[in-house]
Motif scaffolding. Structure first.
Motif: not given
Length: 427
Positions: A268-269, A271-273, A294, A296, A298-299, A328
């Motif tokens: 999941a992490a 994919h977030q990246l 992305t 976006r 990352l948390r 991030h």
């Protein structure tokens, strides 16, 4: 020490070793069971080798069939009258898993304070509360601790953990095994490593019900005959580190020997990246060649909750995030000293990381790193620095390999298999 240089994208196929964090409680569970257990896929890292040596020193027989180092048969032997002095228990954190078996065998456990990674205070107060729930008595001094068995009792043991401690959960479960008493444990840790122990106990007749808020165990009505056969799962942290290294070099590769469900938070992490990755039939595929970052944030926040991000995934994700766009956030309140090990070493490579608190930090990528001399102060710091070194200009030299080998028998070798430019050098 080893030298790491940037090179082409990592490619190919590699197989992970068995998990250190799963093998250690499974070995302790085998000792607690009091009947023969064959454990397969045992990793060759230093911590596991020390645990095997401690079992032998404490009176268990450990045999390797046909000289197969990844398989061990744990056999109980006649009880000794005196509890052994296990000096080497001070070298590993997981030595406390042996307490229930030592109590059952000798009436007491006397151990030095556990060692392991220097990543902040991780007390044993909850472990002692678990033993006290069974009626045992605990005493401590500067050199170590002693847990003395209570007079035999009957009935269900019930208590609630104030937080989801993996060590305290395993301690309670193994003490239930050695006393053959039912257990009702509130707010248990249900990490994959704990679930491995519960699955192993099911194979020998224990009734196990594991819910998010309650874990219940009931002993078998009859004693199982023969040799129980348990398997250590593939090392999810080693797989995650390799995945981050593949992603950092924009490679495409396969990591075999994993359990799909264990890697869901890491995937999941990724994919977030914007890193394509997934698992199927025990194989993790990372296709970073097709990555579309992305930007976006990352948390990556370490969590003890079921399905949460394992704290050991956080360091390699941090090393990967340095090369990717976005702001991030990283947090690890479980191991409060880990950032104080890792962040100064990444800074020696030129990383700019904002320390929000001792357990929380923020970075903005992409950043250009430059090779330098760095030190592995703990296992996960060492593996993260190797990931960072694969993207840094020039040569990164990594010392402290004794720490790295505590958790991985040969992580540099696995990276070399994928094409990484890593070699051992003499200081």
């Amino acid at each position: 020490m080893i030298a790491v240089r940037p090179g082409p994208p990592l490619t190919g196929t590699v197989t992970v070793d068995g998990s250190k964090n799963a093998a250690l409680p499974l070995l302790a569970a085998a000792a607690a069971l009091g009947s023969p257990v064959q454990l397969n896929n045992i990793p060759g890292n230093t911590d596991v080798q020390i645990m095997l040596a401690l079992l032998q020193q404490a009176g268990w027989h450990v045999a390797h069939p046909l000289n197969e180092p990844t398989t061990a048969v744990i056999l109980p032997s006649e009880s000794r009258h005196r509890a052994p002095t296990l000096v080497r228990a001070a070298h590993i954190r997981a030595s406390y898993y042996l307490v229930p078996s030592l109590i059952a065998r000798h009436g007491e456990a006397r151990l030095p304070w556990p060692g392991g990674c220097r990543i902040g205070a991780r007390g044993m107060e909850l472990h002692f509360k678990a033993y006290e729930a069974f009626g045992d008595r605990s005493t401590c001094d500067d050199s170590g601790y002693r847990v003395t068995a209570a007079a035999p009792r009957l009935g269900t043991v019930s208590f609630v953990l104030p937080f989801r401690s993996r060590g305290a959960t395993v301690a309670a479960v193994l003490r239930a095994v050695t006393t053959s008493r039912p257990l009702r444990l509130g707010e248990p840790n249900l990490s994959p490593e704990v679930l491995c122990v519960l699955e192993a106990l099911r194979t020998v007749g224990w009734e196990v019900r594991a819910g998010e808020h309650l874990l219940s165990l009931s002993p078998p009505s009859t004693r199982a005959d023969g040799v129980a056969v348990w398997d250590v799962p593939g090392d999810k942290i080693e797989a995650g580190t390799l995945a981050c290294a593949i992603a950092a070099t924009r490679g495409t590769a396969r990591v075999e020997g994993v359990r799909d469900r264990d890697l869901a938070p890491l995937i999941a992490a990724l994919h977030q990246l914007g890193i394509p990755a997934g698992t199927e039939a025990g194989v993790l595929c990372v296709r970073a060649q097709d990555a579309e970052p992305t930007g976006r944030p990352l948390r990556a926040i370490a969590s003890l909750s079921p399905g949460g991000l394992d704290a050991d995934f956080e360091p390699p994700l941090m090393a990967l995030a340095l090369s990717l766009p976005g702001s991030h956030l990283f947090a690890d309140a479980i191991n409060p000293g880990r950032h104080s090990n890792l962040l100064p070493q990444l800074a020696r490579l030129g990383a700019e990381i904002e320390e929000i608190s001792p357990t929380e930090c923020r970075l903005t990528g992409p950043q250009r790193l430059t090779g330098a001399g760095v030190e592995a102060a703990d296992i996960r710091t060492g593996s993260a620095l190797m990931v960072a070194g694969l993207t840094a200009r020039g040569i990164t030299t990594l010392g402290g390999l004794d720490q790295l080998r505590r958790g991985h028998a040969d992580l540099p070798g696995k990276l070399r298999t994928l094409g990484a430019d890593i070699c051992e050098v003499t200081p």
